[in-house]
Design an enzyme around this catalytic site. Structure first.
Site, PDB file in Angstrom:
ATOM      1  N   ASP A  66      -8.669   7.739  -4.270  1.00  0.00           N
ATOM      2  CA  ASP A  66      -8.577   7.547  -2.659  1.00  0.00           C
ATOM      3  C   ASP A  66      -9.041   6.053  -2.453  1.00  0.00           C
ATOM      4  O   ASP A  66     -10.202   5.434  -2.949  1.00  0.00           O
ATOM      5  CB  ASP A  66      -9.940   8.205  -2.044  1.00  0.00           C
ATOM      6  CG  ASP A  66      -9.792   8.447  -0.296  1.00  0.00           C
ATOM      7  OD1 ASP A  66      -9.419   7.048  -0.069  1.00  0.00           O
ATOM      8  OD2 ASP A  66     -10.121   9.101   0.401  1.00  0.00           O
ATOM      9  N   TYR A 158      -1.503  -0.578  11.642  1.00  0.00           N
ATOM     10  CA  TYR A 158      -0.513  -0.984  10.629  1.00  0.00           C
ATOM     11  C   TYR A 158       0.107  -2.820  10.763  1.00  0.00           C
ATOM     12  O   TYR A 158      -0.341  -2.500   9.377  1.00  0.00           O
ATOM     13  CB  TYR A 158       0.399  -0.499  11.312  1.00  0.00           C
ATOM     14  CG  TYR A 158       2.065  -0.348   9.566  1.00  0.00           C
ATOM     15  CD1 TYR A 158       1.339   0.772   8.720  1.00  0.00           C
ATOM     16  CD2 TYR A 158       2.763  -1.013   9.756  1.00  0.00           C
ATOM     17  CE1 TYR A 158       2.582   0.162   7.565  1.00  0.00           C
ATOM     18  CE2 TYR A 158       3.658  -0.753   9.342  1.00  0.00           C
ATOM     19  CZ  TYR A 158       3.656  -0.513   8.301  1.00  0.00           C
ATOM     20  OH  TYR A 158       5.002  -0.727   7.093  1.00  0.00           O
ATOM     21  N   LYS A 162      -0.822  -4.698   7.713  1.00  0.00           N
ATOM     22  CA  LYS A 162       0.386  -5.607   6.419  1.00  0.00           C
ATOM     23  C   LYS A 162       0.754  -7.424   7.083  1.00  0.00           C
ATOM     24  O   LYS A 162       0.939  -7.587   5.841  1.00  0.00           O
ATOM     25  CB  LYS A 162       1.926  -4.986   7.543  1.00  0.00           C
ATOM     26  CG  LYS A 162       2.221  -3.376   7.064  1.00  0.00           C
ATOM     27  CD  LYS A 162       2.064  -2.694   5.254  1.00  0.00           C
ATOM     28  CE  LYS A 162       2.071  -1.771   5.224  1.00  0.00           C
ATOM     29  NZ  LYS A 162       2.077  -1.818   3.246  1.00  0.00           N
TER      30      LYS A 162
HETATM   31  N1  LIG Z   1       9.531   3.973   3.791  1.00  0.00           N
HETATM   32  C1  LIG Z   1       9.500   2.701   4.505  1.00  0.00           C
HETATM   33  O1  LIG Z   1      11.105   3.223   4.863  1.00  0.00           O
HETATM   34  C2  LIG Z   1       8.949   1.512   4.970  1.00  0.00           C
HETATM   35  C3  LIG Z   1       9.367   0.832   5.535  1.00  0.00           C
HETATM   36  C4  LIG Z   1       8.197  -0.940   5.235  1.00  0.00           C
HETATM   37  C5  LIG Z   1       7.455  -0.550   4.218  1.00  0.00           C
HETATM   38  N2  LIG Z   1       7.253   0.181   3.962  1.00  0.00           N
HETATM   39  C6  LIG Z   1       5.449  -0.179   3.132  1.00  0.00           C
HETATM   40  O2  LIG Z   1       6.038   0.525   1.443  1.00  0.00           O
HETATM   41  C7  LIG Z   1       4.961   1.445   0.846  1.00  0.00           C
HETATM   42  C8  LIG Z   1       5.378   3.124   0.481  1.00  0.00           C
HETATM   43  O3  LIG Z   1       5.886   3.245   1.558  1.00  0.00           O
HETATM   44  P1  LIG Z   1       6.054   4.751   1.639  1.00  0.00           P
HETATM   45  O4  LIG Z   1       7.058   5.128   3.067  1.00  0.00           O
HETATM   46  O5  LIG Z   1       6.959   5.716   0.289  1.00  0.00           O
HETATM   47  O6  LIG Z   1       4.388   5.071   1.594  1.00  0.00           O
HETATM   48  P2  LIG Z   1       4.149   6.720   2.948  1.00  0.00           P
HETATM   49  O7  LIG Z   1       5.234   8.154   1.816  1.00  0.00           O
HETATM   50  O8  LIG Z   1       3.688   6.522   3.678  1.00  0.00           O
HETATM   51  O9  LIG Z   1       2.285   6.635   1.413  1.00  0.00           O
HETATM   52  C9  LIG Z   1       2.494   6.607   0.270  1.00  0.00           C
HETATM   53  C10 LIG Z   1       1.423   7.443  -0.235  1.00  0.00           C
HETATM   54  O10 LIG Z   1       0.227   6.325   0.353  1.00  0.00           O
HETATM   55  C11 LIG Z   1      -0.999   6.927  -0.709  1.00  0.00           C
HETATM   56  N3  LIG Z   1      -2.055   7.302   0.134  1.00  0.00           N
HETATM   57  C12 LIG Z   1      -2.136   6.932   2.049  1.00  0.00           C
HETATM   58  N4  LIG Z   1      -3.523   6.731   2.051  1.00  0.00           N
HETATM   59  C13 LIG Z   1      -4.213   6.386   0.896  1.00  0.00           C
HETATM   60  C14 LIG Z   1      -5.682   7.123   0.524  1.00  0.00           C
HETATM   61  N5  LIG Z   1      -6.510   6.324   1.721  1.00  0.00           N
HETATM   62  N6  LIG Z   1      -5.725   6.451  -0.810  1.00  0.00           N
HETATM   63  C15 LIG Z   1      -4.895   6.377  -1.931  1.00  0.00           C
HETATM   64  N7  LIG Z   1      -3.472   6.451  -1.435  1.00  0.00           N
HETATM   65  C16 LIG Z   1      -3.425   6.886  -0.592  1.00  0.00           C
HETATM   66  C17 LIG Z   1      -0.564   8.666  -0.255  1.00  0.00           C
HETATM   67  O11 LIG Z   1      -0.510   8.928  -1.706  1.00  0.00           O
HETATM   68  P3  LIG Z   1      -1.307  10.777  -2.268  1.00  0.00           P
HETATM   69  O12 LIG Z   1       0.313  11.206  -0.707  1.00  0.00           O
HETATM   70  O13 LIG Z   1      -1.649  11.146  -3.331  1.00  0.00           O
HETATM   71  O14 LIG Z   1      -2.452  11.458  -0.376  1.00  0.00           O
HETATM   72  C18 LIG Z   1       0.742   8.480   0.162  1.00  0.00           C
HETATM   73  O15 LIG Z   1       1.780   9.553  -0.917  1.00  0.00           O
HETATM   74  C19 LIG Z   1       4.096   1.849   1.919  1.00  0.00           C
HETATM   75  O16 LIG Z   1       3.189   0.446   2.004  1.00  0.00           O
HETATM   76  C20 LIG Z   1       4.747   0.868   3.156  1.00  0.00           C
HETATM   77  O17 LIG Z   1       3.814   0.685   3.971  1.00  0.00           O
HETATM   78  C21 LIG Z   1       7.451   1.429   3.380  1.00  0.00           C
END
Ligand SMILES: NC(=O)c1ccc[n+]([C@@H]2O[C@H](COP(=O)([O-])OP(=O)(O)OC[C@H]3O[C@@H](n4cnc5c(N)ncnc54)[C@H](OP(=O)(O)O)[C@@H]3O)[C@@H](O)[C@H]2O)c1
Length: 252
Positions: A66, A158, A162
């Site tokens: 975590d 959020y 960022k």
């Molecule tokens: N998705 C998009 O379109 C988008 C757009 C702009 C920016 N981003 C950025 O790109 C990155 C990846 O995006 P995503 O959508 O794939 O992310 P996500 O699905 O929201 O989260 C990725 C993982 O973060 C882990 N997490 C959350 N809290 C945690 C904690 N306290 N300790 C350890 N792990 C933790 C979780 O792991 P577990 O499931 O194992 O708990 C989750 O599966 C992020 O930084 C996001 O802000 C994404």
């Protein structure tokens, strides 16, 4: 082959069990990196990523922490750093984060703390623990968001977290030079949350000059570029958003 090769060296991707983190992990594994697949609660999915990499002849191992709990991250750092010997740690991709709506009217201090701790403090913590173990010319990669510059309404902590990640990345570039590089990739919408309504996705598409939602592979290619293809970028933020930042007034 780029200027810096991850082949045979370790890459740690946080939040690598699913979604974007998974895409980063698979992409680096396809380049011959040994993958440290970090997860918190998605153990099963992390093991699937490990099996997929190993099944293709690669090397991977899942590590749990975590990221809000300092002791857990310190323990993981020891384990990953010792696993990465003797070829060393080529890159850390700090992808794990929280993203959920926190309307201004009901926003609590707890919402703020949770978001800042997960998305910003944890990234600082990872940099402090892992930067000393990165090989020369290795990379610390952060994942920002175009919405740090055009805040979404209803997502204040959020967007601030960022913006903090962007500032942290620039400051790390200064602190870690010349041996280590620190760069951010700032995606637009790539994988909307599972709960996103079709009309919201359609609106985003309509506001994106390139007329589509990006793919995880688009973002993974940008991360790979900064780690392997150039060794003269540090402190930069590569925006991968289909042109939304230059054309969308924001507000969500
Ligand atoms: N998705 C998009 O379109 C988008 C757009 C702009 C920016 N981003 C950025 O790109 C990155 C990846 O995006 P995503 O959508 O794939 O992310 P996500 O699905 O929201 O989260 C990725 C993982 O973060 C882990 N997490 C959350 N809290 C945690 C904690 N306290 N300790 C350890 N792990 C933790 C979780 O792991 P577990 O499931 O194992 O708990 C989750 O599966 C992020 O930084 C996001 O802000 C994404």
């Amino acid at each position: 082959m780029g200027r810096f090769s991850v082949a045979g060296k370790t890459v740690l991707v946080t939040g690598a069990a699913k979604r974007l983190g998974r895409a980063f992990a698979l992409d680096f594994a396809s380049r011959g990196a040994h993958l440290a697949v970090h997860y918190r609660s998605s153990r099963k999915e992390a093991e699937i990523v490990v099996h997929e990499i190993v099944g293709k002849g690669g090397v991977a191992k899942a590590f749990r922490a975590d990221l809000r709990v300092r002791e857990e991250v310190e323990k993981m750092a020891e384990e990953v750093i010792s696993w990465s010997a003797p070829r060393g740690l080529a890159a850390v991709v700090a992808s794990a984060s929280r993203f959920h709506k926190t309307p201004w009217e009901t926003l609590s201090e707890q919402d703020w703390e949770e978001m800042i701790e997960t998305n910003l403090t944890a990234v600082f913590r990872l940099a402090r623990l892992f930067a000393p173990a990165l090989v020369t010319n290795g990379s610390f990669i952060t994942i920002g968001d175009w919405a740090a510059e055009r805040p979404y309404r209803g997502f204040l902590p959020y967007c601030v977290s960022k913006a903090g990640v962007a500032a942290l990345t620039k400051a790390l570039a200064v602190e870690l030079a010349p041996g280590i590089r620190a760069n951010a990739v700032c995606p637009g919408t790539v994988l909307p949350p599972d709960s996103a309504k079709p009309e919201v996705i359609e609106r985003i598409r309509g506001r994106t000059p390139l007329g589509r939602i990006g793919s995880p592979e688009d973002v993974a290619a940008a991360v790979r570029f900064l780690v392997e293809e150039t060794d003269f970028a540090t402190g930069t933020c590569l925006v991968i958003d289909g042109g939304r930042l230059v054309s969308d007034p924001g507000y969500g």
